[in-house]
Write a protein that holds these residues in place. Structure first.
Motif, PDB file in Angstrom:
ATOM      1  N   SER A  94       7.396 -15.448 -26.058  1.00 58.28           N
ATOM      2  CA  SER A  94       6.177 -16.267 -26.064  1.00 58.28           C
ATOM      3  C   SER A  94       5.009 -15.419 -25.599  1.00 58.28           C
ATOM      4  O   SER A  94       5.199 -14.352 -25.011  1.00 58.28           O
ATOM      5  N   PHE A  95       3.791 -15.909 -25.836  1.00 60.31           N
ATOM      6  CA  PHE A  95       2.610 -15.271 -25.267  1.00 60.31           C
ATOM      7  C   PHE A  95       2.482 -15.590 -23.789  1.00 60.31           C
ATOM      8  O   PHE A  95       1.718 -14.943 -23.080  1.00 60.31           O
ATOM      9  N   ASN A  96       3.231 -16.601 -23.323  1.00 61.13           N
ATOM     10  CA  ASN A  96       3.204 -17.000 -21.919  1.00 61.13           C
ATOM     11  C   ASN A  96       4.460 -16.493 -21.228  1.00 61.13           C
ATOM     12  O   ASN A  96       5.368 -15.953 -21.850  1.00 61.13           O
ATOM     13  N   ARG A 157       4.206  -6.778 -22.498  1.00 64.37           N
ATOM     14  CA  ARG A 157       3.965  -7.960 -23.317  1.00 64.37           C
ATOM     15  C   ARG A 157       2.519  -8.441 -23.140  1.00 64.37           C
ATOM     16  O   ARG A 157       1.849  -8.833 -24.102  1.00 64.37           O
ATOM     17  N   ASP A 158       2.026  -8.388 -21.887  1.00 63.02           N
ATOM     18  CA  ASP A 158       0.642  -8.796 -21.635  1.00 63.02           C
ATOM     19  C   ASP A 158      -0.338  -7.885 -22.372  1.00 63.02           C
ATOM     20  O   ASP A 158      -1.370  -8.344 -22.871  1.00 63.02           O
ATOM     21  N   ASN A 161      -0.504  -8.919 -25.834  1.00 61.01           N
ATOM     22  CA  ASN A 161      -1.379 -10.086 -25.938  1.00 61.01           C
ATOM     23  C   ASN A 161      -2.848  -9.670 -26.049  1.00 61.01           C
ATOM     24  O   ASN A 161      -3.614 -10.265 -26.805  1.00 61.01           O
ATOM     25  N   PHE A 164      -3.445  -8.446 -29.439  1.00 60.53           N
ATOM     26  CA  PHE A 164      -3.433  -9.595 -30.348  1.00 60.53           C
ATOM     27  C   PHE A 164      -4.780 -10.328 -30.314  1.00 60.53           C
ATOM     28  O   PHE A 164      -5.308 -10.712 -31.355  1.00 60.53           O
ATOM     29  N   ARG A 165      -5.326 -10.525 -29.131  1.00 60.93           N
ATOM     30  CA  ARG A 165      -6.618 -11.208 -29.009  1.00 60.93           C
ATOM     31  C   ARG A 165      -7.726 -10.427 -29.719  1.00 60.93           C
ATOM     32  O   ARG A 165      -8.633 -11.008 -30.297  1.00 60.93           O
ATOM     33  N   MET A 172      -1.272  -3.303 -31.539  1.00 62.20           N
ATOM     34  CA  MET A 172      -0.210  -4.308 -31.499  1.00 62.20           C
ATOM     35  C   MET A 172       1.127  -3.661 -31.845  1.00 62.20           C
ATOM     36  O   MET A 172       2.140  -3.886 -31.160  1.00 62.20           O
ATOM     37  N   ALA A 261       3.739 -12.268 -34.809  1.00 63.41           N
ATOM     38  CA  ALA A 261       2.344 -12.144 -34.372  1.00 63.41           C
ATOM     39  C   ALA A 261       1.595 -11.124 -35.224  1.00 63.41           C
ATOM     40  O   ALA A 261       0.447 -11.349 -35.619  1.00 63.41           O
TER      41      ALA A 261
END
Length: 511
Positions: A94-96, A157-158, A161, A164-165, A172, A261
Motif C-alpha cells: 500500500s501507499f500507507n 517505499r516512502d 511514494n 509517484f506524487r 519510480m 503504480a
C-alpha cells in the motif's frame, strides 16, 4: 449444537475447506503450546505485524531500549529482539503503512547500525577472517541487520511514494528496484540464521520425503495461515519472517504493487486500489496452490555472513544520506538543514547557477577580493586555522569544496582555482530543477532521524519548498553557519580537483 452445525457449508468443496480449518485450529493450539516452551528459538507474531515476546527478551520504546543497546555498546552479549518486529515488508502492499501500532522510535536504525558495528569490533570479526561465528553472535547480527533492512524498506517505499506524487517514472522504477532488493537481501540473510527451523520456509512446509500428499498436508495449513483464512474471508491472516517466504511471496506482492503504480502513471491514470486488491487476491490464491520449496544453502556460512557484514557496514548505499549528514555535522556542528541542502544541491548542479555571471577573469578578481576580506576583516592567519582545506559536497562528493586558504597559503594560485571553477560549470534547465525537487524530497525521508540534529529543520524544510515553488533551487548558507565558521571556498568538479589541485594541496615542503 444444532445452531452451530446449521451454519456449516453443505458442498463437498466447502466441507474440505472446513476440515482444513479445523485441522489448522488444532495445529495452532499445539503450535502455541510448543512455541511458549521454546524460549529463545522463536517468537510468534501478532496480527498487527509485531512480535510478541517477554519484556526480558525484547527491546521496548523506552529506557529498556537504550539500556540494552548500551550493553551492546560495551561489547557485552545481551538478549536482543531475536526475530525482531514485523516490518512493512510483510504488510499488505500500500501507499500507507498498514501497521496500526508502528512506532517511529521502535528499534531505531541508528541504534541497530551501531549495535552491529560494535559487535563486529568487539569480536574482531572482520579482521580475523578465519574466525567462526557462535550461534549467539550469528543470531544477534542477523537479527539486527535484518531488522535494519526491514525498517529501511519503509523508507524506500516512502521514497517511491514521493516519486509517484511527482509522476517521475525513472525514479519510480529506480526506487521500486531498490525496495525489492532490500527484501531479497533480508531473505538471503535469514537463511544464515542458526536455528534454521525458525527462519526457513522449507522447514515449516515439512520434509515430505517426495510424497506429494504428505507435502500437501504440511503445505496447505502453513500457506493458509499466511495467505488467507478460509475462502478469502480474512486476507493476510498472519505473517512470518522466513527465508524463502520473503523473497518469493512478499517480494512478489510488492512487485505487483509497484508495477500497478508505474502502469497508472504510464497510462496517465489514477491508481485503482480496488483493481489492485483483486489482483492481490488472485495472486494469493495462486500461491496457496503452489508446491514449490525454496532451498537456500551456503558452502561456507561464516564467509557468507562476513560478506554481509562488510557490505552492511562499509558499502551500504542505503546509508548515503545518513553518512553525508553525519559527515557534515562532524565537520560543522552548527549546520542547519539549509546548509546540508546547499551541500546536496552543489553536488547536483555544481557551479551551473553561476554560468554567465562569472567567467575566468571575473572569478580571479572575486577570489582575490575575498582573500583580502579574510585577512583584513576576519583576521585570517595560517596558524590556528582549523577549517578543512577541502571537503566533499553532497552524498558521493562529485564536487569538492576547496577552501580559499589554499590560495592564501600559496598552494594554489587564484587564476588556477578560478579556471578549475569555471570549467566545472554546465547549463541547467527547468526539467533538471523539477527532477532535483523530487530527489531532495526523497532524501528528506532519510533525514527524518536528524530533525533534532540539523538546526531549523522545520523552518528550512518549508523555505526550501517555497524555493521550489518559485522554480529555483540555489540557496545560501545559514546565518548560524556563517557566524560560526566564516567559510570561504570554491566548488570544483571532483575529477578536475583530483587531477590538478589535490597534488598541489597535499604537496610536502620536500617535494
Amino acid at each position: 449444537m444444532k445452531d452451530i452445525f446449521s451454519c456449516l457449508p453443505h458442498s463437498p468443496l466447502s466441507w474440505g475447506i472446513t476440515y482444513r480449518l479445523l485441522l489448522l485450529g488444532i495445529l495452532l493450539l499445539i503450535g502455541t503450546s510448543v512455541i511458549a516452551q521454546r524460549d529463545n528459538k522463536g517468537v510468534p507474531l501478532r496480527k498487527d505485524n509485531r512480535s510478541v515476546g517477554s519484556s526480558s527478551s525484547h527491546l521496548s520504546n523506552s529506557d529498556n531500549e537504550t539500556a540494552q543497546f548500551t550493553e551492546i555498546n560495551k561489547g557485552r552479549s545481551v538478549g536482543g529482539l531475536h526475530n525482531g518486529l514485523g516490518t512493512l515488508i510483510e504488510a499488505i502492499p500500500s501507499f500507507n503503512d498498514n501497521l496500526p501500532n508502528r512506532l517511529p522510535g521502535f528499534y531505531n536504525n541508528e541504534y541497530l547500525f551501531q549495535a552491529v558495528n560494535n559487535i563486529a569490533d568487539s569480536l574482531n570479526i572482520l579482521r580475523n577472517t578465519l574466525a567462526s561465528f557462535s550461534d549467539d553472535c550469528r543470531c544477534q547480527l542477523i537479527t539486527y541487520m535484518s531488522q535494519w533492512y526491514g525498517n529501511q524498506f519503509a523508507a524506500e517505499r516512502d521514497k517511491f511514494n514521493v516519486a509517484f506524487r511527482h509522476r517521475n517514472l525513472p525514479l519510480m522504477r529506480q526506487q521500486a528496484q531498490q525496495a525489492l532488493s532490500l527484501i531479497h537481501e533480508v531473505d538471503t540473510l535469514l537463511a544464515l540464521y542458526p536455528f534454521a527451523e525458525d527462519n526457513r520456509l522449507n522447514e515449516h512446509l515439512g520434509n515430505d520425503g517426495g510424497d506429494p500428499s504428505l507435502h500437501d498436508d504440511h503445505m496447505h495449513p502453513t500457506r493458509m495461515l499466511i495467505a488467507y483464512w478460509g475462502e478469502s474471508v480474512i486476507l493476510d491472516y498472519a505473517n512470518r519472517k522466513w527465508s524463502g517466504l520473503l523473497g518469493h511471496y512478499y517480494a512478489s506482492r510488492w512487485e505487483l504493487f509497484f508495477e500497478a503504480a508505474i502502469t497508472a502513471v504510464e497510462q496517465q491514470q489514477e491508481f485503482n486500489l480496488a483493481t489492485f486488491n483483486q489482483q492481490l487476491v488472485r495472486f494469493d490464491n495462486q500461491w496457496f496452490q503452489q508446491h514449490e520449496v525454496y532451498p537456500i544453502r551456503f558452502n561456507n556460512e561464516d564467509r557468507a555472513l562476513r560478506h554481509f557484514l562488510v557490505k552492511f557496514l562499509y558499502h551500504n548505499d542505503y546509508r548515503l544520506v545518513a553518512d553525508a549528514a553525519d559527515r557534515v555535522l562532524q565537520q560543522f556542528p552548527q549546520s542547519n538543514l539549509q546548509d546540508f541542502y546547499k551541500s546536496n544541491f552543489q553536488e547536483r548542479f555544481g557551479t551551473g547557477h553561476l554560468v554567465g555571471k562569472e567567467r575566468t577573469q571575473g572569478m580571479i578578481d572575486y577570489i582575490n577580493r575575498e582573500c583580502q576580506y579574510m585577512i583584513e576583516q576576519e583576521g585570517w592567519t595560517s596558524q590556528g586555522y582549523e577549517l578543512p582545506r577541502y571537503e566533499l559536497a553532497g552524498l558521493k562528493g562529485d564536487y569538492v569544496r576547496v577552501n580559499l586558504s589554499v590560495v592564501l597559503d600559496s598552494l594554489v594560485s587564484a587564476s588556477h582555482l578560478a579556471d578549475c571553477f569555471v570549467r566545472g560549470a554546465f547549463a541547467i534547465d527547468s526539467a533538471d530543477i523539477a527532477n532535483w525537487q523530487c530527489r531532495w524530497e526523497m532524501r528528506m525521508v532519510d533525514l527524518q532521524p536528524y530533525r533534532s540534529r540539523l538546526g531549523s529543520f522545520e523552518a528550512d524544510s518549508t523555505a526550501i519548498q517555497q524555493l521550489f515553488a518559485q522554480g529555483k533551487y540555489a540557496y545560501h548558507h545559514s546565518a548560524r553557519f556563517n557566524a560560526a565558521y566564516h567559510y570561504h571556498y570554491r566548488l570544483i568538479r571532483r575529477d578536475i580537483f583530483e587531477l590538478e589541485l589535490l597534488p598541489l594541496i597535499e604537496k610536502t615542503p620536500n617535494d
